[in-house]
Design a protein around this motif. Structure first.
Motif, short mmCIF file in Angstrom:
data_model
loop_
_atom_site.label_atom_id
_atom_site.label_comp_id
_atom_site.label_asym_id
_atom_site.label_seq_id
_atom_site.Cartn_x
_atom_site.Cartn_y
_atom_site.Cartn_z
N ASP A 232 33.82 29.56 32.40
CA ASP A 232 34.08 28.12 32.42
C ASP A 232 35.53 27.72 32.17
O ASP A 232 35.89 26.56 32.38
CB ASP A 232 33.18 27.40 31.41
CG ASP A 232 31.80 27.08 31.98
OD1 ASP A 232 31.58 27.36 33.17
OD2 ASP A 232 30.95 26.56 31.23
N PHE A 233 36.38 28.65 31.71
CA PHE A 233 37.79 28.31 31.52
C PHE A 233 38.67 29.02 32.54
O PHE A 233 39.87 29.19 32.34
CB PHE A 233 38.24 28.63 30.09
CG PHE A 233 39.46 27.86 29.65
CD1 PHE A 233 39.51 26.48 29.76
CD2 PHE A 233 40.56 28.51 29.12
CE1 PHE A 233 40.64 25.77 29.37
CE2 PHE A 233 41.69 27.80 28.72
CZ PHE A 233 41.73 26.43 28.85
N ILE A 234 38.07 29.43 33.66
CA ILE A 234 38.79 30.11 34.73
C ILE A 234 38.65 29.30 36.01
O ILE A 234 37.52 29.04 36.46
CB ILE A 234 38.27 31.54 34.96
CG1 ILE A 234 38.37 32.37 33.68
CG2 ILE A 234 39.03 32.22 36.10
CD1 ILE A 234 37.72 33.74 33.79
N THR A 235 39.75 28.93 36.61
CA THR A 235 39.71 28.29 37.93
C THR A 235 41.04 28.51 38.63
O THR A 235 42.09 28.65 37.99
CB THR A 235 39.36 26.80 37.83
OG1 THR A 235 38.97 26.30 39.12
CG2 THR A 235 40.52 25.97 37.31
N GLY A 236 40.99 28.58 39.96
CA GLY A 236 42.18 28.79 40.76
C GLY A 236 42.68 30.22 40.79
O GLY A 236 43.79 30.48 41.26
N GLU A 237 41.88 31.17 40.32
CA GLU A 237 42.31 32.56 40.25
C GLU A 237 41.87 33.36 41.48
O GLU A 237 40.81 33.10 42.06
CB GLU A 237 41.76 33.23 38.99
CG GLU A 237 42.38 32.71 37.70
CD GLU A 237 43.88 32.93 37.65
OE1 GLU A 237 44.34 34.04 38.00
OE2 GLU A 237 44.59 32.00 37.25
N THR A 238 42.68 34.34 41.84
CA THR A 238 42.33 35.29 42.89
C THR A 238 42.36 36.67 42.24
O THR A 238 43.43 37.23 42.00
CB THR A 238 43.31 35.22 44.07
OG1 THR A 238 44.65 35.36 43.58
CG2 THR A 238 43.20 33.89 44.79
N ILE A 239 41.19 37.17 41.91
CA ILE A 239 41.06 38.35 41.05
C ILE A 239 41.02 39.63 41.87
O ILE A 239 40.16 39.81 42.74
CB ILE A 239 39.81 38.23 40.18
CG1 ILE A 239 39.93 36.99 39.27
CG2 ILE A 239 39.60 39.49 39.34
CD1 ILE A 239 38.69 36.67 38.47
#
Length: 248
Positions: A232-239
């Protein structure tokens, strides 16, 4: 059961990584609407997931068409009442040099990989805004971040586009508590990797610091995490998921 009572749409779900994601989601309590172009394979996946109750339904169709996106949204709402998660996994590859890639091949790859992802996002966003929440996970690739000698430039461009779209939507939709992330796999054991020669497999392994090729289940685990409340505190990431072949 990290996805208990959640409803997910998964494109490209008839085999490989997409099927593994569908299986992982159902095992974590979700209900799923599956998409692919092969209706027979889709039905096989649904049958394997619907042992005790209906946990999976399907819509066969081309993910690059607006009508397919609309049908998936309608199916999810009619059968399960809501849409909590979207996984854009549908995609194709092309192993040709720049001069050997035709205009039709370029357009087809961009249409399926990038336009299809855009259309599916566009189709689910109104419902996610209405319910003030949702998780979108896009399937990108390490090739979207660094060139690969065995991939067409069209493939890399399509995945780089997905990476930007992921970041843009994450920023645009954050106020509505909609999280948008992407997974960027490197070499994964799929039907395609089974066609590799022994020599090519050895060359792939030599480039991987962990000295092993990933599995669809490992990718599914990452997607499940990004689709759950645990992220819930992760967004916009490309892992990146590539055994260390590309790090950033």
């Amino acid at each position: 059961m990290t996805l208990q009572n959640k409803v997910a749409i998964i494109t490209g779900a008839s085999r490989g990584i997409g099927r593994a994601i569908a299986e992982a989601f159902v095992s974590e309590g979700a209900k799923v609407v599956l998409n692919g172009t092969n209706e027979v394979l889709l039905q096989d996946v649904c049958s394997s997931l619907n042992k005790e109750e209906t946990r999976a339904v399907s819509v066969a169709g081309d993910a690059s068409l607006p009508a397919t996106a609309a049908s998936l949204v309608e199916k999810a709402k009619n059968h399960f009442g809501q849409i909590d998660i979207l996984v854009n996994n549908a995609g194709i590859n092309l192993r040709k040099s720049t001069v050997d890639t035709s205009v039709d091949e370029w357009k087809r790859l961009i249409d399926i990989n990038l336009t299809g992802t855009f259309l599916m996002c566009q189709a689910v966003i109104p419902d996610m805004i209405k319910q003030q929440g949702g998780k979108i996970v896009n399937m990108s690739s390490t090739t979207g971040k660094t060139p690969h000698h065995n991939a067409s430039p069209a493939y890399g461009v399509s995945k780089a586009g997905i990476n930007y779209l992921t970041m843009h939507l994450a920023k645009e939709l954050a106020a509505h508590h909609i999280h948008v992330n992407a997974v960027c796999p490197g070499p994964i054991e799929t039907d395609m990797s089974k066609q590799w020669s022994d020599e090519y497999r050895r060359s792939v392994l030599e480039r991987i610091p962990l000295k092993t090729i990933g599995t669809p289940q490992q990718v599914a685990n990452a997607v499940t995490f990004l689709a759950s409340d645990q992220s819930d505190f992760i967004t916009g990431e490309t892992i990146n998921m590539n055994g260390g072949t590309y790090m950033n």
